[in-house]
Scaffold this motif. Sequence first.
Motif, PDB file in Angstrom:
ATOM      1  N   LYS A 106      -1.666  -2.948  10.038  1.00 55.65           N
ATOM      2  CA  LYS A 106      -3.113  -3.096  10.251  1.00 55.65           C
ATOM      3  C   LYS A 106      -3.427  -3.948  11.480  1.00 55.65           C
ATOM      4  O   LYS A 106      -4.591  -4.297  11.706  1.00 55.65           O
ATOM      5  CB  LYS A 106      -3.764  -3.716   9.015  1.00 55.65           C
TER       6      LYS A 106
ATOM      7  N   ASP B  74      -9.346  -1.690  -0.270  1.00 59.60           N
ATOM      8  CA  ASP B  74     -10.241  -0.641   0.226  1.00 59.60           C
ATOM      9  C   ASP B  74     -11.369  -0.336  -0.748  1.00 59.60           C
ATOM     10  O   ASP B  74     -12.527  -0.232  -0.356  1.00 59.60           O
ATOM     11  CB  ASP B  74      -9.464   0.657   0.495  1.00 59.60           C
ATOM     12  N   ASN B  75     -11.041  -0.135  -2.017  1.00 58.88           N
ATOM     13  CA  ASN B  75     -12.111   0.258  -2.941  1.00 58.88           C
ATOM     14  C   ASN B  75     -12.768  -0.931  -3.648  1.00 58.88           C
ATOM     15  O   ASN B  75     -13.807  -0.769  -4.279  1.00 58.88           O
ATOM     16  CB  ASN B  75     -11.642   1.337  -3.949  1.00 58.88           C
TER      17      ASN B  75
ATOM     18  N   SER C 227       0.832  -1.221   0.000  1.00 59.38           N
ATOM     19  CA  SER C 227       0.000   0.000   0.000  1.00 59.38           C
ATOM     20  C   SER C 227       0.853   1.252   0.000  1.00 59.38           C
ATOM     21  O   SER C 227       0.583   2.213  -0.726  1.00 59.38           O
ATOM     22  CB  SER C 227      -0.916   0.021   1.232  1.00 59.38           C
TER      23      SER C 227
ATOM     24  N   HIS D 282     -15.030  -3.280  -0.518  1.00 61.25           N
ATOM     25  CA  HIS D 282     -16.198  -2.569   0.019  1.00 61.25           C
ATOM     26  C   HIS D 282     -17.230  -2.231  -1.046  1.00 61.25           C
ATOM     27  O   HIS D 282     -18.290  -1.719  -0.740  1.00 61.25           O
ATOM     28  CB  HIS D 282     -15.759  -1.284   0.744  1.00 61.25           C
TER      29      HIS D 282
END
Lengths: 203, 203
Positions: free
Chosen positions: B146, B66-67, B43, B70
């Motif tokens: 994370k 993330d995109n 990332s 979701h």
Amino acid sequence: MQGVNNNNILWHKGKINKSQRWIMNKHKSALIWFTGLPGSGKSTLSTELEYRLYNMNIRTYILDGDNIRHGLNKDLNFSPEDRRENLRRVGEVAKLFVDAGILTIAAFASPYLEDRKMVRNLFCDGEFIEVYVKCPLEICEQRDPKGLYKKARNGQIKGLTGLSAPYEPPVNPEIIVETDKMDVNESIRIILDYLDRNNVFKI
Amino acid sequence: MQGVNNNNILWHKGKINKSQRWIMNKHKSALIWFTGLPGSGKSTLSTELEYRLYNMNIRTYILDGDNIRHGLNKDLNFSPEDRRENLRRVGEVAKLFVDAGILTIAAFASPYLEDRKMVRNLFCDGEFIEVYVKCPLEICEQRDPKGLYKKARNGQIKGLTGLSAPYEPPVNPEIIVETDKMDVNESIRIILDYLDRNNVFKI
């Protein structure tokens, strides 16, 4: 935008956002969604619109059955559930394209109000531009560019939108073009005027 | 490019193709695929690479968990089948982005050789650029950006890539960056050099 920089603690810049892409491209992005009966002119208008926008130095991309049903959505059939999932994924992909700064064009019969609303709801106000490609069924059937009506009449296709499956016209679309009454140039002019009035071509 | 134009017989221009988009953008498109353990730096490198490319006037877009998880792939979980379907869809979407002229960046652990090969096979020669973000497990676990390793050690996560699920390193990736030995700037320089040598920045 500066960060600490050694082997353990890495930089973490934010991603480039949509507005920054608009600045680079010198135009905005949005989703232009063509809906209408088979043969109403969605594909014709999409390709002509893209050609005209290209010559205006606008970045576009067309999402349609050709590049979606044979790739991303090749696991889906034409059941009501799969049609909905087809459009859900198209909507999500379109959202990524709009976020990437592309003036995105989608051409899908998308016969159900509810499904189009689902896609609209993924977008910010003004970013979903519904274009109702209006044309009487008889004219669409005369044109029959893919031979779908013929096949449906022969019983080779069941549930063809407009003939043996419902088409729910948009209630309040951003744009209506009537392809039995106007030629392609006139339809394109209406769409380009809308985009211009809504400041898509400037930032 | 001229066509007949009346109410029944409509124009049918071809779509704008990838080469024409490259000309408009003044750069080529490709898929840069980051693979590596959680915490290896995928990332970080993606966002920094995008930032650097933006300042070079290159159009980019990052596809990442993330995109994608979701939105498009929110119907998928982390079973082996769903992980594969996740990457299949990412590959298909990346193909659309590359076709749209975007220098696309994907950041997914993508632990299986077979799954990465499936994505590679969607692309033309030279268009899929695999970047192995190499870093020893111990260092990744120290970084744990994370908190995934911590959760896995506590039993809150099952099947964490590298710890309790396999990671199959690339056999012959286009680029290797060793994030325990080089800083972000050095990794980015290696990637930009590769893109430059392979003429991505000119048409």
